[in-house]
Motif scaffolding. Structure first.
Motif, PDB file in Angstrom:
ATOM      1  N   GLU A 120       0.809  -1.216   0.000  1.00  0.00           N
ATOM      2  CA  GLU A 120       0.000   0.000   0.000  1.00  0.00           C
ATOM      3  C   GLU A 120       0.844   1.269   0.000  1.00  0.00           C
ATOM      4  N   GLY A 121       2.166   1.132  -0.052  1.00  0.00           N
ATOM      5  CA  GLY A 121       2.999   2.317  -0.192  1.00  0.00           C
ATOM      6  C   GLY A 121       3.796   2.712   1.028  1.00  0.00           C
ATOM      7  N   TRP A 122       3.719   1.956   2.115  1.00  0.00           N
ATOM      8  CA  TRP A 122       4.504   2.261   3.314  1.00  0.00           C
ATOM      9  C   TRP A 122       5.944   1.772   3.123  1.00  0.00           C
ATOM     10  N   GLN A 123       6.886   2.494   3.715  1.00  0.00           N
ATOM     11  CA  GLN A 123       8.267   2.036   3.830  1.00  0.00           C
ATOM     12  C   GLN A 123       8.365   1.311   5.171  1.00  0.00           C
ATOM     13  N   VAL A 124       8.567  -0.012   5.133  1.00  0.00           N
ATOM     14  CA  VAL A 124       8.323  -0.818   6.322  1.00  0.00           C
ATOM     15  C   VAL A 124       9.614  -1.334   6.946  1.00  0.00           C
ATOM     16  N   THR A 125       9.578  -1.439   8.275  1.00  0.00           N
ATOM     17  CA  THR A 125      10.627  -2.063   9.064  1.00  0.00           C
ATOM     18  C   THR A 125       9.952  -2.956  10.090  1.00  0.00           C
ATOM     19  N   GLY A 126      10.468  -4.156  10.264  1.00  0.00           N
ATOM     20  CA  GLY A 126       9.918  -5.078  11.251  1.00  0.00           C
ATOM     21  C   GLY A 126      10.950  -5.447  12.290  1.00  0.00           C
ATOM     22  N   VAL A 127      10.467  -5.744  13.485  1.00  0.00           N
ATOM     23  CA  VAL A 127      11.298  -6.293  14.561  1.00  0.00           C
ATOM     24  C   VAL A 127      10.606  -7.560  15.040  1.00  0.00           C
ATOM     25  N   GLU A 128      11.329  -8.686  15.054  1.00  0.00           N
ATOM     26  CA  GLU A 128      10.743  -9.967  15.436  1.00  0.00           C
ATOM     27  C   GLU A 128      11.725 -10.750  16.299  1.00  0.00           C
ATOM     28  N   TYR A 129      11.210 -11.243  17.431  1.00  0.00           N
ATOM     29  CA  TYR A 129      12.055 -11.967  18.389  1.00  0.00           C
ATOM     30  C   TYR A 129      12.474 -13.338  17.863  1.00  0.00           C
ATOM     31  N   ALA A 130      11.564 -14.045  17.177  1.00  0.00           N
ATOM     32  CA  ALA A 130      11.837 -15.408  16.710  1.00  0.00           C
ATOM     33  C   ALA A 130      12.645 -15.373  15.423  1.00  0.00           C
ATOM     34  N   ALA A 131      13.798 -16.043  15.424  1.00  0.00           N
ATOM     35  CA  ALA A 131      14.706 -15.991  14.283  1.00  0.00           C
ATOM     36  C   ALA A 131      14.091 -16.602  13.023  1.00  0.00           C
ATOM     37  N   ALA A 132      13.401 -17.752  13.167  1.00  0.00           N
ATOM     38  CA  ALA A 132      12.815 -18.410  11.997  1.00  0.00           C
ATOM     39  C   ALA A 132      11.752 -17.527  11.350  1.00  0.00           C
ATOM     40  N   ALA A 133      10.904 -16.884  12.181  1.00  0.00           N
ATOM     41  CA  ALA A 133       9.852 -16.014  11.640  1.00  0.00           C
ATOM     42  C   ALA A 133      10.453 -14.780  10.983  1.00  0.00           C
ATOM     43  N   SER A 134      11.483 -14.192  11.589  1.00  0.00           N
ATOM     44  CA  SER A 134      12.093 -12.997  10.999  1.00  0.00           C
ATOM     45  C   SER A 134      12.730 -13.322   9.645  1.00  0.00           C
ATOM     46  N   ASP A 135      13.300 -14.516   9.503  1.00  0.00           N
ATOM     47  CA  ASP A 135      13.866 -14.931   8.211  1.00  0.00           C
ATOM     48  C   ASP A 135      12.773 -15.049   7.151  1.00  0.00           C
ATOM     49  N   ARG A 136      11.640 -15.652   7.534  1.00  0.00           N
ATOM     50  CA  ARG A 136      10.544 -15.792   6.569  1.00  0.00           C
ATOM     51  C   ARG A 136       9.998 -14.426   6.172  1.00  0.00           C
ATOM     52  N   ALA A 137       9.852 -13.515   7.137  1.00  0.00           N
ATOM     53  CA  ALA A 137       9.329 -12.179   6.838  1.00  0.00           C
ATOM     54  C   ALA A 137      10.281 -11.412   5.925  1.00  0.00           C
ATOM     55  N   ARG A 138      11.573 -11.524   6.192  1.00  0.00           N
ATOM     56  CA  ARG A 138      12.573 -10.807   5.393  1.00  0.00           C
ATOM     57  C   ARG A 138      12.527 -11.237   3.920  1.00  0.00           C
TER      58      ARG A 138
END
Length: 566
Positions: A120-138
């Motif tokens: 939708e046009g946002w410049q996004v940054t995420g913070v995630e504690y779980a390493a496996a989930a953060s890898d999938r999101a990235r």
């Protein structure tokens, strides 16, 4: 001799409440092998002691997120989360408006919300504690980034983000106050914070009580609508709105939840239904009010000292107005500045001339109305001019005692309450309120009317108030955000009270001194006209739709005012 426990295996004992910092924390029951306690002052419910780091690490595994055990499960969960993310973004647009910018999501999981926001046009940054989930999101993002770890480890720059989203996260953090202060640091001035979290006063929590599905070892804190707003206020967030926690769910997703977190009777019933309902219907999405709440707020600048706005509506009160003003301007409260807002309604007895004497006083704001439109209209004008953190309404007739200010403000300053009523029924004498000299029958009649309308309000709005109509209504000014008022006479007392209650604030009643004056002395309530307006106001307030977010969206849709040509 037993070995010394490592820091990671030590449980975290909390000695004061996260919200009000009070020490009155008492055990209520146990859930999931954890002690659940409640703060007697602000009502916050939380685990105490908190699980150790080792216990939480055993919970936050690669398969922590619902449906993560298989590709099919992840796909089903992703469909539901994307539909809920669309709902959340639509509500955020209603609150914030249309601009896009830098968005931070804390606890982004597999990145469903980030993917949709980036689209939708946002410049996004995420913070995630779980390493496996953060890898999938990235891997799912085109340009956005995801940092693995806790927010405090992310080392984000100050005043970087226009929007911060924390969905089903704040209940997991060890110190919600420190967590919100870090969010305040990384948000831009006037930046938006959106929170979705379980609510201890939701319908599901009330029905299921100790069996509530949100009682989990990793859920460390359980807020209700009021104490979460109080914590946001203490963390310098303002313009707070709380809505019911809508989510988009499917039967398939709900069943997965209760299979993982079994509830007696509920889980077997869902398994039975699953064998009966056609599979294609189990995948169908439905928008429902779940067990949580959605909270919207904006970052505000920190003030060196809190300010109290005292609103004084004045009409034909020349005998007492000067005495009141001198007493008000002498009044001091440690650590609190005061502004006095006088709204004079074009009196005919000399009150306007008395008010004009204070027009140049540094602590007085004078509003001159061209004609009397009722006490409610005058108070509304005063509320629009108020700039304080707290608001107190003071009639000009000296029926109420200024020495009660300190006691009424103390719960607000301490963070135990957001809305206080100075009850004239305080103490042992419940009929203390009105005793007109030489008019005993009239006193009884008026007191009976008070009892009738108090009972009506309590029944209609599920309260237990003794004096809902007191003039001494003291509250955080931010409580008024997105509330629209229309009552002009004494029915405004009803409107103000009910709309604050419907916004999620529970009034705290404290006894105050009160000297009732008679109709001969100038009481302005009309015996037959005003009760009819009260009944009409109560009927409208009870059955009308209440949507503060709609008021915010409507104000943002208005075109900017044109400025005059020089």
């Amino acid at each position: 001799m037993s070995p010394t426990p490592s820091p990671a295996s030590e449980k975290k004992l909390i000695k004061v409440c996260h919200v009000c910092q009070g020490p009155r924390i008492y055990y209520v029951f146990s859930a999931c092998g954890q002690r659940v306690v409640r703060c007697e002052d602000c009502g916050l419910v939380f685990l105490n002691p908190q699980p150790s780091d080792e216990e939480l690490a055993r919970i936050y595994t690669a398969d922590y997120f619902l449906g993560s055990e298989s590709d099919a499960g992840r796909e089903a969960a992703s469909r539901v989360k994307e539909a809920t993310a669309q709902l959340y973004l639509a509500e955020i647009r209603r609150y914030q408006g249309l601009p896009r910018g830098q968005m931070l999501e804390i606890g982004c999981g597999d990145g469903d919300f980030l993917v949709l926001a980036e689209r939708e046009g946002w410049q996004v940054t995420g913070v995630e504690y779980a390493a496996a989930a953060s890898d999938r999101a990235r891997k799912r993002l085109k340009q956005g980034e995801v940092r693995c770890g806790e927010l405090s480890d992310a080392k984000l720059a100050a005043e970087q983000f226009d929007l911060c989203v924390i969905s089903d996260v704040v209940e997991h953090v060890r110190s919600p106050r420190d967590f919100l202060q870090e969010i305040h640091r990384v948000l831009k001035p006037n930046g938006t914070l959106f929170i979705a979290t379980p609510s201890i006063d939701s319908w599901s929590a009330r029905i299921m009580q100790q069996k509530w599905m949100e009682f989990k070892a990793e859920h460390l804190t359980y807020f209700d609508r009021q104490n979460l707003q109080t914590l946001l206020f203490a963390s310098d967030f303002r313009e707070i709105i709380v809505q019911a926690g809508w989510k988009v769910l499917s039967f398939e997703y709900v069943k997965m939840h209760f299979d993982r977190f079994p509830i007696p009777m509920v889980t077997p019933a869902l398994n039975l239904v699953a064998r009966i309902v056609p599979q294609k219907l189990q995948f169908k999405h439905h928008r429902i009010v779940a067990s949580g709440m959605m909270v919207f707020s904006r970052k505000a600048a920190r003030r060196p000292a809190p300010v109290l706005s005292v609103i004084v509506p004045a009409y034909d009160e020349v005998k007492t107005f000067g005495v009141l003003m001198e007493a008000l301007l002498r009044k001091t409260m440690p650590g609190l500045r005061m502004e006095v807002i006088v709204v004079e309604s074009n009196s005919v007895d000399g009150t306007r001339e008395a008010a004009l004497k204070y027009r140049d006083h540094e602590r007085v704001k004078l509003i001159l109305e061209d004609q009397p439109r009722g006490k409610g209209h005058a108070v509304r004008a005063g509320l629009q001019a108020a700039t304080g953190d707290f608001v107190l309404i003071q009639d000009a007739d000296l029926e109420y005692d200024l020495e009660d200010y300190d006691a009424l403000l103390e719960p607000l300053l301490a963070g135990r309450a957001a809305f206080v009523l100075g009850s004239r029924h305080g103490g042992r004498n419940v009929w203390k309120m009105r005793q007109f000299t030489g008019q005993h029958g009239l006193s009884l009649f008026v007191n009976f009317g008070h009892w009738f309308f108090s009972t009506l309000i309590n029944l209609l709005f599920f309260q237990r108030l003794r004096d809902p109509f007191t003039m001494f209504k003291v509250f955080r000014r931010d409580c008024l955000y997105a509330l629209e008022f229309e009552c002009n006479r004494f029915d405004f007392d009803f409107e103000l009270l009910v709309k604050l209650i419907r916004k999620g604030y529970r009034p705290v009643e404290l006894p105050v001194n009160y000297r009732s004056r008679s109709f001969k002395e100038g009481k302005k309530v009309r015996m037959f006209r005003d009760p009819l307006t009260w009944l009409r106001a109560l009927a409208r307030l009870r059955f009308s739709k209440f949507d503060p977010l709609k008021a915010v969206a409507g104000s943002q849709a208005q075109p900017p005012a044109k400025t005059a040509e020089p």
